[in-house]
Design a protein around this motif. Structure first.
Motif, PDB file in Angstrom:
ATOM      1  N   PHE A  17       5.000 -32.822   2.736  1.00 32.84           N
ATOM      2  CA  PHE A  17       6.306 -32.183   2.585  1.00 32.84           C
ATOM      3  C   PHE A  17       6.294 -31.187   1.430  1.00 32.84           C
ATOM      4  CE2 PHE A  17      10.610 -32.293   0.664  1.00 32.84           C
ATOM      5  CZ  PHE A  17      11.309 -31.693   1.707  1.00 32.84           C
ATOM      6  N   ILE A  18       5.715 -31.563   0.292  1.00 28.76           N
ATOM      7  CA  ILE A  18       5.636 -30.663  -0.859  1.00 28.76           C
ATOM      8  C   ILE A  18       4.790 -29.434  -0.523  1.00 28.76           C
ATOM      9  CG2 ILE A  18       4.779 -30.444  -3.226  1.00 28.76           C
ATOM     10  CD1 ILE A  18       5.525 -33.364  -3.655  1.00 28.76           C
ATOM     11  N   ALA A  19       3.660 -29.656   0.180  1.00 27.95           N
ATOM     12  CA  ALA A  19       2.820 -28.533   0.574  1.00 27.95           C
ATOM     13  C   ALA A  19       3.558 -27.602   1.532  1.00 27.95           C
ATOM     14  CB  ALA A  19       1.540 -29.051   1.233  1.00 27.95           C
ATOM     15  N   PHE A  20       4.333 -28.180   2.442  1.00 28.28           N
ATOM     16  CA  PHE A  20       5.132 -27.368   3.370  1.00 28.28           C
ATOM     17  C   PHE A  20       6.131 -26.504   2.609  1.00 28.28           C
ATOM     18  CE2 PHE A  20       9.028 -26.868   5.852  1.00 28.28           C
ATOM     19  CZ  PHE A  20       8.542 -26.251   6.994  1.00 28.28           C
ATOM     20  N   LEU A  21       6.826 -27.095   1.636  1.00 33.33           N
ATOM     21  CA  LEU A  21       7.786 -26.333   0.839  1.00 33.33           C
ATOM     22  C   LEU A  21       7.093 -25.209   0.076  1.00 33.33           C
ATOM     23  CD1 LEU A  21      10.126 -29.087  -0.680  1.00 33.33           C
ATOM     24  CD2 LEU A  21      10.651 -27.505   1.178  1.00 33.33           C
ATOM     25  N   TYR A  22       5.945 -25.517  -0.502  1.00 33.01           N
ATOM     26  CA  TYR A  22       5.245 -24.527  -1.328  1.00 33.01           C
ATOM     27  C   TYR A  22       4.743 -23.357  -0.482  1.00 33.01           C
ATOM     28  CZ  TYR A  22       2.009 -22.591  -4.744  1.00 33.01           C
ATOM     29  OH  TYR A  22       1.351 -21.749  -5.607  1.00 33.01           O
ATOM     30  N   ILE A  23       4.227 -23.661   0.709  1.00 30.40           N
ATOM     31  CA  ILE A  23       3.648 -22.604   1.555  1.00 30.40           C
ATOM     32  C   ILE A  23       4.729 -21.737   2.176  1.00 30.40           C
ATOM     33  CG2 ILE A  23       2.288 -22.173   3.632  1.00 30.40           C
ATOM     34  CD1 ILE A  23       0.700 -24.721   2.961  1.00 30.40           C
ATOM     35  N   PHE A  24       5.785 -22.381   2.662  1.00 24.56           N
ATOM     36  CA  PHE A  24       6.796 -21.647   3.427  1.00 24.56           C
ATOM     37  C   PHE A  24       8.063 -21.338   2.626  1.00 24.56           C
ATOM     38  CE2 PHE A  24       4.325 -23.889   6.695  1.00 24.56           C
ATOM     39  CZ  PHE A  24       3.977 -22.821   7.516  1.00 24.56           C
ATOM     40  N   SER A  25       8.039 -21.545   1.313  1.00 26.30           N
ATOM     41  CA  SER A  25       9.237 -21.298   0.506  1.00 26.30           C
ATOM     42  C   SER A  25       9.776 -19.869   0.627  1.00 26.30           C
ATOM     43  CB  SER A  25       8.963 -21.635  -0.960  1.00 26.30           C
ATOM     44  OG  SER A  25       7.886 -20.887  -1.473  1.00 26.30           O
ATOM     45  N   PRO A  26       8.925 -18.825   0.822  1.00 27.94           N
ATOM     46  CA  PRO A  26       9.495 -17.475   0.955  1.00 27.94           C
ATOM     47  C   PRO A  26      10.395 -17.278   2.169  1.00 27.94           C
ATOM     48  CG  PRO A  26       7.168 -17.345   0.372  1.00 27.94           C
ATOM     49  CD  PRO A  26       7.443 -18.770   0.721  1.00 27.94           C
ATOM     50  N   ILE A  27      10.224 -18.088   3.226  1.00 28.20           N
ATOM     51  CA  ILE A  27      11.029 -17.887   4.430  1.00 28.20           C
ATOM     52  C   ILE A  27      12.000 -19.035   4.689  1.00 28.20           C
ATOM     53  CG2 ILE A  27       9.197 -16.530   5.515  1.00 28.20           C
ATOM     54  CD1 ILE A  27       8.592 -19.021   7.249  1.00 28.20           C
ATOM     55  N   LEU A  28      12.057 -20.002   3.792  1.00 29.95           N
ATOM     56  CA  LEU A  28      12.872 -21.190   4.049  1.00 29.95           C
ATOM     57  C   LEU A  28      14.341 -21.012   3.659  1.00 29.95           C
ATOM     58  CD1 LEU A  28      10.646 -24.224   2.965  1.00 29.95           C
ATOM     59  CD2 LEU A  28      11.285 -23.526   5.269  1.00 29.95           C
ATOM     60  N   LEU A  29      14.656 -19.981   2.885  1.00 24.18           N
ATOM     61  CA  LEU A  29      16.002 -19.875   2.321  1.00 24.18           C
ATOM     62  C   LEU A  29      17.111 -19.941   3.367  1.00 24.18           C
ATOM     63  CD1 LEU A  29      17.918 -19.469  -0.006  1.00 24.18           C
ATOM     64  CD2 LEU A  29      17.530 -17.009   0.177  1.00 24.18           C
ATOM     65  N   PRO A  30      17.101 -19.128   4.429  1.00 23.74           N
ATOM     66  CA  PRO A  30      18.217 -19.206   5.381  1.00 23.74           C
ATOM     67  C   PRO A  30      18.325 -20.556   6.073  1.00 23.74           C
ATOM     68  CG  PRO A  30      16.456 -17.807   6.238  1.00 23.74           C
ATOM     69  CD  PRO A  30      16.130 -18.075   4.807  1.00 23.74           C
ATOM     70  N   PHE A  31      17.183 -21.223   6.282  1.00 26.15           N
ATOM     71  CA  PHE A  31      17.210 -22.526   6.942  1.00 26.15           C
ATOM     72  C   PHE A  31      17.750 -23.609   6.008  1.00 26.15           C
ATOM     73  CE2 PHE A  31      13.896 -19.962   8.897  1.00 26.15           C
ATOM     74  CZ  PHE A  31      14.216 -20.075  10.244  1.00 26.15           C
ATOM     75  N   VAL A  32      17.296 -23.588   4.753  1.00 23.89           N
ATOM     76  CA  VAL A  32      17.806 -24.563   3.782  1.00 23.89           C
ATOM     77  C   VAL A  32      19.290 -24.302   3.505  1.00 23.89           C
ATOM     78  CG1 VAL A  32      17.567 -25.415   1.419  1.00 23.89           C
ATOM     79  CG2 VAL A  32      15.534 -24.887   2.762  1.00 23.89           C
ATOM     80  N   ALA A  33      19.655 -23.017   3.402  1.00 25.05           N
ATOM     81  CA  ALA A  33      21.062 -22.680   3.186  1.00 25.05           C
ATOM     82  C   ALA A  33      21.918 -23.126   4.366  1.00 25.05           C
ATOM     83  CB  ALA A  33      21.210 -21.175   2.961  1.00 25.05           C
ATOM     84  N   GLY A  34      21.414 -22.950   5.589  1.00 25.61           N
ATOM     85  CA  GLY A  34      22.145 -23.403   6.764  1.00 25.61           C
ATOM     86  C   GLY A  34      22.281 -24.916   6.801  1.00 25.61           C
ATOM     87  N   MET A  35      21.217 -25.627   6.410  1.00 25.49           N
ATOM     88  CA  MET A  35      21.275 -27.082   6.357  1.00 25.49           C
ATOM     89  C   MET A  35      22.277 -27.554   5.302  1.00 25.49           C
ATOM     90  SD  MET A  35      18.121 -29.753   5.741  1.00 25.49           S
ATOM     91  CE  MET A  35      17.228 -28.966   7.085  1.00 25.49           C
ATOM     92  N   ALA A  36      22.253 -26.901   4.137  1.00 26.17           N
ATOM     93  CA  ALA A  36      23.199 -27.267   3.079  1.00 26.17           C
ATOM     94  C   ALA A  36      24.628 -26.987   3.520  1.00 26.17           C
ATOM     95  CB  ALA A  36      22.874 -26.487   1.801  1.00 26.17           C
ATOM     96  N   LEU A  37      24.839 -25.866   4.196  1.00 25.60           N
ATOM     97  CA  LEU A  37      26.177 -25.532   4.676  1.00 25.60           C
ATOM     98  C   LEU A  37      26.660 -26.544   5.713  1.00 25.60           C
ATOM     99  CD1 LEU A  37      28.479 -23.472   4.607  1.00 25.60           C
ATOM    100  CD2 LEU A  37      27.288 -22.168   6.366  1.00 25.60           C
ATOM    101  N   ALA A  38      25.776 -26.934   6.620  1.00 23.89           N
ATOM    102  CA  ALA A  38      26.150 -27.933   7.624  1.00 23.89           C
ATOM    103  C   ALA A  38      26.465 -29.277   6.966  1.00 23.89           C
ATOM    104  CB  ALA A  38      25.015 -28.095   8.642  1.00 23.89           C
ATOM    105  N   TYR A  39      25.682 -29.647   5.955  1.00 20.37           N
ATOM    106  CA  TYR A  39      25.931 -30.916   5.259  1.00 20.37           C
ATOM    107  C   TYR A  39      27.276 -30.896   4.536  1.00 20.37           C
ATOM    108  CZ  TYR A  39      25.295 -34.729   1.936  1.00 20.37           C
ATOM    109  OH  TYR A  39      25.473 -35.869   1.196  1.00 20.37           O
ATOM    110  N   LEU A  40      27.594 -29.764   3.909  1.00 19.06           N
ATOM    111  CA  LEU A  40      28.855 -29.658   3.176  1.00 19.06           C
ATOM    112  C   LEU A  40      30.062 -29.678   4.116  1.00 19.06           C
ATOM    113  CD1 LEU A  40      27.917 -26.941   0.528  1.00 19.06           C
ATOM    114  CD2 LEU A  40      28.301 -29.366   0.102  1.00 19.06           C
ATOM    115  N   LEU A  41      29.907 -29.097   5.307  1.00 19.94           N
ATOM    116  CA  LEU A  41      31.039 -28.960   6.217  1.00 19.94           C
ATOM    117  C   LEU A  41      31.151 -30.094   7.230  1.00 19.94           C
ATOM    118  CD1 LEU A  41      30.865 -25.123   6.973  1.00 19.94           C
ATOM    119  CD2 LEU A  41      32.345 -26.310   5.357  1.00 19.94           C
ATOM    120  N   ASP A  42      30.181 -30.992   7.285  1.00 17.30           N
ATOM    121  CA  ASP A  42      30.232 -32.087   8.258  1.00 17.30           C
ATOM    122  C   ASP A  42      31.475 -32.962   8.100  1.00 17.30           C
ATOM    123  OD1 ASP A  42      28.987 -33.846  10.342  1.00 17.30           O
ATOM    124  OD2 ASP A  42      28.959 -35.267   8.662  1.00 17.30           O
TER     125      ASP A  42
END
Length: 362
Positions: A17-42
């Motif tokens: 999981f840590i390696a996945f975050l480190y490798i793909f961190s440049p493109i993860l922002l919209p997905f993590v932001a979408g997940m955080a938004l869904a969690y906040l609005l659930d």
């Protein structure tokens, strides 16, 4: 051997999981932001479902309203903040010079008799300190502004993030049920208990702290603007946003606004005092009203641990790390308390040798 295999499995999963975050961190922002938004609005979607909305209707309603409010806020506030930020950066050297001159006039005559330091040495030291601070602050603001423009790109903001949030919010309950079905049956109760504690910590802090930051940012911005402080809207909203880090937002906002107020209002100390009153009221509201009611006292996130997590994850994974720092800190805290409780209940802590009466009397 079963315990060793379980430990090995989870350690390998964590490393992957840590390696996945480190490798793909440049493109993860919209997905993590979408997940955080869904969690906040659930919770809002669940409440609308109780009112008779279907899950699809509730999801569409929430996201449409959120996008409208967000776009309106960007249209109305972002140009003002951009102009104030540009002006603040442009006037920063002049502000530093005037502040240095005022401080030298205030304490320069008294300093040699108390410390033996001459006025010239004081000016040189103040110039170095304030110059370095101004250079660092200017670079930080420029990087934040340029990073903010990158973050608020058309693709990530208006397309990817809302789409990710829509599908996650629509399928949230189904995903939770599927994950529950995948849990090992022998350990399901323990895992669900730990997951519930993690959710309580994350939800209690993140959802509550977001509300606190919005309220404080609005209060500081309006208060400083009413006082007439230059760049008051920028400083107030900035102080509110970084109030997510305990004590840091109010401290940074107070120091910056006091420096601007001294340069702008000196020697009329009444307006400088008014700036202090604004932050004093804000701190009173945060400590006695907002934090107890919106965040609570038992989320299990110590301020020092939270600050370390934010700095560490931000350093390792950039802005994506800042988004996952609080949930990760909450999860690690829950697991640490669970491990400590198991340790205190184990023979490793209690020991197996019988206690000898009178052994401590010698």
């Amino acid at each position: 051997m079963t315990l060793q295999r379980q430990i090995s499995f989870w350690l390998v999963a964590l490393a992957a999981f840590i390696a996945f975050l480190y490798i793909f961190s440049p493109i993860l922002l919209p997905f993590v932001a979408g997940m955080a938004l869904a969690y906040l609005l659930d919770p809002v979607a669940d409440r609308l479902e109780k009112l008779g909305f279907g899950r699809l209707a509730a999801t569409v309603t929430i996201l449409v309203l959120f996008v409208i409010v967000f776009v309106l806020a960007l249209i109305l506030i972002l140009p003002i903040l951009g102009g104030q930020l540009t002006g603040f950066i442009a006037n920063l050297p002049g502000l530093i010079g005037k502040l240095q001159h005022i401080l030298t006039e205030l304490i320069g005559d008294r300093l040699p008799s108390v410390t033996g330091v001459s006025v010239k040495d004081l000016q040189a030291n103040l110039g170095n300190i304030l110059g370095q601070g101004a250079s660092w602050l200017g670079g930080l603001l420029r990087s934040l502004w340029s990073g903010g423009q990158a973050i608020l790109s058309i693709v990530s903001l208006f397309i990817v993030t809302p789409v990710v949030a829509f599908y996650l919010l629509l399928d949230w309950d189904r995903m939770i049920a599927n994950i529950d079905a995948w849990l090992p049956r022998d350990h399901r109760e323990t895992i669900c208990k730990l997951a519930g504690e993690m959710n309580l910590a994350v939800a209690g802090f993140v959802r509550g702290q977001v509300s606190v930051c919005l309220i404080l940012g609005t209060f500081y911005a309006v208060g400083l603007a009413l006082v007439g402080l230059n760049f008051g809207l920028l400083i107030g909203l900035g102080a509110g946003v970084i109030s997510f880090i305990p004590y840091v937002g109010a401290t940074v906002g107070l120091v910056v606004s006091l420096g601007v107020a001294v340069v702008q209002f000196w020697p009329d100390w009444h307006w400088i005092l008014a700036v202090l009153v604004v932050f004093g009221i804000g701190q009173f509201l945060e400590g006695n009203v907002l934090q107890p009611r919106l965040v609570g006292r038992s989320v299990g996130l110590h301020p020092v641990w939270l600050m370390f997590a934010l700095f560490a994850f931000g350093y390792l994974f950039g802005f994506v790390g800042l988004l996952i720092a609080v949930p990760a800190a909450a999860m690690v805290g829950v697991l640490a308390r669970f491990s400590l409780a198991r340790y205190l209940a184990s023979r490793l802590y209690t020991g197996t040798e019988p206690r000898i009466d009178g052994a401590n009397d010698a």
